[in-house]
Design a protein around this motif. Structure first.
Motif, short mmCIF file in Angstrom:
data_model
loop_
_atom_site.label_atom_id
_atom_site.label_comp_id
_atom_site.label_asym_id
_atom_site.label_seq_id
_atom_site.Cartn_x
_atom_site.Cartn_y
_atom_site.Cartn_z
N LYS A 1 25.45 50.50 39.14
CA LYS A 1 26.77 51.04 38.98
C LYS A 1 27.41 51.82 40.00
O LYS A 1 28.57 52.11 40.11
CB LYS A 1 26.76 51.62 37.57
N TYR A 2 26.32 52.54 40.68
CA TYR A 2 26.73 53.37 41.83
C TYR A 2 27.36 52.47 43.01
O TYR A 2 28.21 52.93 43.70
CB TYR A 2 25.69 54.11 42.31
N TYR A 3 26.81 51.24 43.28
CA TYR A 3 27.43 50.36 44.28
C TYR A 3 28.79 49.98 43.58
O TYR A 3 29.82 49.85 44.76
CB TYR A 3 26.56 49.12 44.47
N LEU A 4 29.04 49.76 42.32
CA LEU A 4 30.38 49.31 42.03
C LEU A 4 31.41 50.51 42.07
O LEU A 4 32.59 50.26 42.52
CB LEU A 4 30.30 48.96 40.41
N ALA A 5 30.90 51.91 41.65
CA ALA A 5 31.53 52.90 42.05
C ALA A 5 32.00 53.09 43.45
O ALA A 5 33.14 53.56 43.69
CB ALA A 5 30.89 54.20 41.57
N ALA A 6 31.15 52.72 44.33
CA ALA A 6 31.28 52.68 45.88
C ALA A 6 32.65 52.02 46.14
O ALA A 6 33.62 52.29 46.86
CB ALA A 6 30.26 52.66 46.79
N LEU A 7 32.60 50.68 45.76
CA LEU A 7 33.46 49.91 45.96
C LEU A 7 34.81 50.01 45.38
O LEU A 7 35.82 50.04 45.82
CB LEU A 7 33.04 48.48 45.30
N GLN A 8 34.77 50.67 43.95
CA GLN A 8 36.03 51.13 43.63
C GLN A 8 36.62 52.26 44.26
O GLN A 8 37.74 52.21 44.21
CB GLN A 8 35.86 51.62 41.90
N HIS A 9 36.16 53.03 44.95
CA HIS A 9 36.45 54.08 45.67
C HIS A 9 37.05 53.55 46.90
O HIS A 9 38.07 53.99 47.39
CB HIS A 9 35.22 55.13 45.77
N VAL A 10 36.33 52.58 47.54
CA VAL A 10 36.74 52.07 48.77
C VAL A 10 37.92 51.42 48.93
O VAL A 10 38.89 51.60 49.54
CB VAL A 10 35.63 51.56 49.49
N PHE A 11 38.17 50.39 47.73
CA PHE A 11 39.18 49.62 47.61
C PHE A 11 40.38 50.32 46.88
O PHE A 11 41.24 49.76 46.21
CB PHE A 11 38.86 48.22 47.06
N ASN A 12 40.18 51.82 46.63
CA ASN A 12 41.41 52.30 46.04
C ASN A 12 41.63 51.61 44.61
O ASN A 12 43.07 51.51 44.46
CB ASN A 12 42.60 52.47 46.91
N LEU A 13 40.68 51.51 43.91
CA LEU A 13 40.89 50.87 42.55
C LEU A 13 41.46 49.62 42.34
O LEU A 13 42.20 49.44 41.26
CB LEU A 13 42.02 52.11 41.57
N SER A 14 41.22 48.79 43.56
CA SER A 14 42.14 47.30 43.56
C SER A 14 40.72 46.49 42.66
O SER A 14 40.04 45.84 43.41
CB SER A 14 42.22 46.88 45.06
N GLU A 15 40.91 46.59 41.29
CA GLU A 15 39.84 45.95 40.58
C GLU A 15 40.01 44.29 40.82
O GLU A 15 38.84 43.60 40.55
CB GLU A 15 39.91 46.26 39.02
N GLY A 16 41.00 43.91 41.25
CA GLY A 16 41.33 42.46 41.49
C GLY A 16 40.39 41.90 42.59
O GLY A 16 39.65 41.06 42.70
N VAL A 17 40.47 42.56 43.89
CA VAL A 17 39.71 42.50 44.99
C VAL A 17 38.06 42.57 44.66
O VAL A 17 37.61 41.76 44.93
CB VAL A 17 40.09 43.42 45.91
N ILE A 18 37.92 43.55 43.97
CA ILE A 18 36.30 43.79 43.63
C ILE A 18 35.83 42.68 42.71
O ILE A 18 34.68 41.94 42.87
CB ILE A 18 36.21 44.89 42.68
N GLY A 19 36.75 42.06 42.05
CA GLY A 19 36.34 41.07 40.90
C GLY A 19 36.08 39.64 41.75
O GLY A 19 34.98 39.04 41.52
N LYS A 20 36.88 39.67 42.59
CA LYS A 20 36.62 38.40 43.43
C LYS A 20 35.51 38.56 44.41
O LYS A 20 34.69 37.54 44.68
CB LYS A 20 38.03 38.14 44.58
N LEU A 21 35.18 39.53 44.82
CA LEU A 21 33.93 39.87 45.49
C LEU A 21 32.61 39.48 44.76
O LEU A 21 31.54 39.05 45.09
CB LEU A 21 34.15 41.21 46.16
N LEU A 22 32.83 40.02 43.53
CA LEU A 22 31.53 39.85 42.63
C LEU A 22 31.38 38.48 42.18
O LEU A 22 30.43 37.98 42.34
CB LEU A 22 31.75 40.72 41.25
#
Length: 366
Positions: free
Chosen positions: A3-24
């Motif tokens: 969850k800390y790695y997810l939090a880091a990604l959430q922080h980096v991509f400025n809450l762009s959940e769509g981008v994080i979802g594609k990466l996941l």
């Protein structure tokens, strides 16, 4: 640590959940995303050139960010829940692009139905009285009141809920920051009895652009949104818009046609929001969800739960925090109740800390 790695990604991509979802979808876990080489990230063709440059620059300078974030949260006693965890607010998962991670202090109230209460920062005496009455009555029915801890209506809703139940505050900054600063004590009390939460990493300042995103969480966590007082272009209407997009129920307290502070609410009612005159107007919509009517009063370190009888509920609903009523007035409003029984119930309710009387034996609720 995931969850800390997810939090880091959430922080980096400025809450762009769509981008994080594609990466996941491509790399399977947040840890995998963070650990793979920049070449593999770029080769996935998920990020635009601008996004990749931003990610690569941040990652290169902050390789240990997830570890440092974990240490900071542990030191500050801040908890995390990810969208994959059981304690993640269930209704929030239903909105478009929910945050992958929430930071919080306290205990999330997922076992209680949640109702959002929002309104103007420039609260009027009418708005304050409505917030106090409805917040207290709904909390007394076992509803968790959720709001944004801002000046005005938000603050009064939190305070009134805490007198008898629980509440949650969603911030547009890190949960380690008191904003507004005058609510520091209130936020600490909310964290003791409910939760203070945010999608922003600890230390994030209250930037103006954070608050519209914060409002989508308030709307997403709640089964409905009650607007107490709002001007025509109030920020509260952003929360309503998020609520409509998430198929949430919208409620509004009417106000004077001469009051700019009520224009937003009156227009919401005109557009189809349910008009609210009493907490029963909301409770009646959720009979299947609000089954246990519990009042919680804390005395020292001992937590006591009280269940109201039908007659006590009627008495409590009649009383107001700002207009004390005599026993005769209460009996008259109850239409046919035994005077002796009403007097006895009022005494019992006062001993339990649910109502208060003055020297003239006029009663008001708390």
């Amino acid at each position: 640590m995931e969850k800390y790695y997810l939090a880091a990604l959430q922080h980096v991509f400025n809450l762009s959940e769509g981008v994080i979802g594609k990466l996941l979808d491509h790399f399977k876990t947040g840890e995998n995303i963070w650990q793979v080489s920049p070449r593999e990230i770029k080769g996935s063709n998920i990020l635009s050139d601008t996004q990749f440059k931003y990610y690569n620059d941040f990652h290169r300078k902050n390789t240990d960010f997830p570890k440092q974030l974990a240490e900071k949260c542990q030191k500050l006693k801040i908890r995390l829940t990810s969208i994959h965890d059981e304690d993640y607010p269930p209704l929030l998962k239903e909105i478009f692009f929910p945050p992958y991670v929430l930071f919080y202090r306290g205990t999330l109230q997922n076992d209680l139905p949640r109702l959002a209460m929002v309104g103007s920062r420039k609260i009027t005496p009418y708005g304050r009285a409505a917030a106090e009455k409805l917040g207290r009555e709904l909390a007394a029915q076992g509803v968790c009141i959720i709001s944004g801890a801002a000046y005005g209506v938000d603050t009064e809703c939190h305070k009134s809920a805490l007198t008898i139940g629980t509440t949650e505050a969603v911030l547009g900054c890190g949960v380690d920051i008191a904003y507004p600063s005058s609510n520091r004590k209130l936020l600490d009390e909310i964290a003791e009895k409910g939760a203070v939460l945010s999608e922003y990493v600890p230390g994030t300042p209250p930037i103006k652009t954070n608050f519209p995103a914060r409002n989508r969480i308030i709307a997403g966590m709640a089964m409905g949104i009650l607007v107490i007082e709002a001007m025509e272009r109030s920020g509260s209407l952003i929360t309503v818009e998020h609520g409509i997009n998430a198929n949430r129920d919208i409620f509004a307290v009417p106000g004077s046609i001469f009051s700019p502070s009520s224009l937003g609410c009156n227009k919401l009612i005109q557009q189809g929001a349910k008009l609210v005159l009493d907490s029963e107007d909301i409770i009646s919509e959720y009979r299947d969800k609000i089954k246990i009517k519990t009042l919680s009063k804390k005395n020292g370190n001992i937590e006591k739960d009280f269940v109201l009888s039908a007659e006590e509920e009627r008495i409590y609903a009649i009383l107001k925090p700002d207009i004390p009523l005599s026993v005769d007035d209460i009996i008259y409003k109850l239409h046919g109740s035994s005077p002796a029984n009403v007097a006895f119930l009022l005494l019992q309710m006062e001993l339990r800390g649910l109502v208060r009387s003055n020297d003239a034996h006029y009663y008001r609720n708390l």
